[in-house]
Design a protein around this motif. Sequence first.
Motif, mmCIF file in Angstrom:
data_model
loop_
_atom_site.group_PDB
_atom_site.id
_atom_site.type_symbol
_atom_site.label_atom_id
_atom_site.label_comp_id
_atom_site.label_asym_id
_atom_site.label_seq_id
_atom_site.Cartn_x
_atom_site.Cartn_y
_atom_site.Cartn_z
ATOM 1 N N UNK A 1 1.754 5.530 -16.137
ATOM 2 C CA UNK A 1 2.649 4.815 -15.225
ATOM 3 C C UNK A 1 4.109 4.891 -15.676
ATOM 4 N N UNK A 2 4.355 5.175 -16.952
ATOM 5 C CA UNK A 2 5.735 5.240 -17.428
ATOM 6 C C UNK A 2 6.482 6.440 -16.837
ATOM 7 N N UNK A 3 5.759 7.415 -16.298
ATOM 8 C CA UNK A 3 6.419 8.561 -15.680
ATOM 9 C C UNK A 3 7.105 8.173 -14.379
ATOM 10 N N UNK A 4 6.808 6.998 -13.851
ATOM 11 C CA UNK A 4 7.446 6.535 -12.624
ATOM 12 C C UNK A 4 8.808 5.932 -12.841
ATOM 13 N N UNK B 1 4.758 -0.012 -9.816
ATOM 14 C CA UNK B 1 3.909 0.298 -8.661
ATOM 15 C C UNK B 1 2.772 1.240 -9.056
ATOM 16 N N UNK B 2 3.078 2.219 -9.905
ATOM 17 C CA UNK B 2 2.021 3.119 -10.392
ATOM 18 C C UNK B 2 1.002 2.362 -11.235
ATOM 19 N N UNK B 3 1.493 1.426 -12.050
ATOM 20 C CA UNK B 3 0.585 0.620 -12.881
ATOM 21 C C UNK B 3 -0.348 -0.185 -11.989
ATOM 22 N N UNK B 4 0.221 -0.849 -10.994
ATOM 23 C CA UNK B 4 -0.595 -1.684 -10.110
ATOM 24 C C UNK B 4 -1.595 -0.835 -9.328
ATOM 25 N N UNK B 5 -1.170 0.334 -8.855
ATOM 26 C CA UNK B 5 -2.078 1.232 -8.135
ATOM 27 C C UNK B 5 -3.243 1.638 -9.039
ATOM 28 N N UNK B 6 -2.931 1.952 -10.299
ATOM 29 C CA UNK B 6 -3.982 2.317 -11.246
ATOM 30 C C UNK B 6 -4.951 1.173 -11.506
ATOM 31 N N UNK C 1 -7.198 0.763 -8.385
ATOM 32 C CA UNK C 1 -8.217 1.812 -8.322
ATOM 33 C C UNK C 1 -9.297 1.597 -9.377
ATOM 34 N N UNK C 2 -8.888 1.123 -10.543
ATOM 35 C CA UNK C 2 -9.863 0.856 -11.605
ATOM 36 C C UNK C 2 -10.765 -0.306 -11.237
ATOM 37 N N UNK C 3 -10.200 -1.349 -10.642
ATOM 38 C CA UNK C 3 -11.017 -2.484 -10.205
ATOM 39 C C UNK C 3 -12.037 -2.057 -9.152
ATOM 40 N N UNK D 1 -9.106 -2.557 -19.629
ATOM 41 C CA UNK D 1 -8.520 -3.164 -20.842
ATOM 42 C C UNK D 1 -7.257 -2.411 -21.264
ATOM 43 N N UNK D 2 -7.276 -1.090 -21.149
ATOM 44 C CA UNK D 2 -6.089 -0.305 -21.495
ATOM 45 C C UNK D 2 -4.938 -0.619 -20.551
ATOM 46 N N UNK D 3 -5.229 -0.760 -19.272
ATOM 47 C CA UNK D 3 -4.177 -1.135 -18.327
ATOM 48 C C UNK D 3 -3.606 -2.507 -18.651
#
Length: 172
Positions: free
Chosen positions: A88-91, A98-103, A106-108, A153-155
């Motif tokens: 997500x840091x590439x955003x 937004x990339x973090x939340x999307x990830x 999707x993981x949930x 957990x990583x997120x």
Amino acid sequence: PEFQRTVVHPIIPKFSAALLGLAKSRGSQHLLALCLKTLTALVKAFPTSHRSTTDTLSTFCLGILSGSSPPAPKIIVSDAATLYASLHVTGGKVGGSALWRKGVDETLIFVREAIDSLRTSYAAEGAARPDEDLPRSISLKVERLRCGVTLLCSFLRYLPEALAHSTIFDVP
């Protein structure tokens, strides 16, 4: 700064591509873990240099995190989850949260599907049993759940960083 701009930055995508190729070569588990950890450090240190390789890196990580039989070692799953969660840091400051939340979303969904598939592993009474090896199927579903929880957990380890540039929202 001039040295980094002229020498280091042009080499980073090539070095990351070489590391990814080395990781895909099906070498030893220690080599794969080292490649994943190095890629994670490079993505965190040079996020803009990895914008073009984000899709390739995420596809590779999701291949490891989708669950497999036999199960991947815990260290490989953990390192792949850390790399995937760090993408997500590439955003940048604007799109990173937004990339973090999307990830996370999707993981949930992935974890929820894994739980649902475990709950419906057994056929109802009187129903025809599907033609699958039930013990192997259940172990694969448990492996998918383990990978999903590790990724979640990583997120969540990146939660303070993701919220630093975002508005507050509830974690579902």
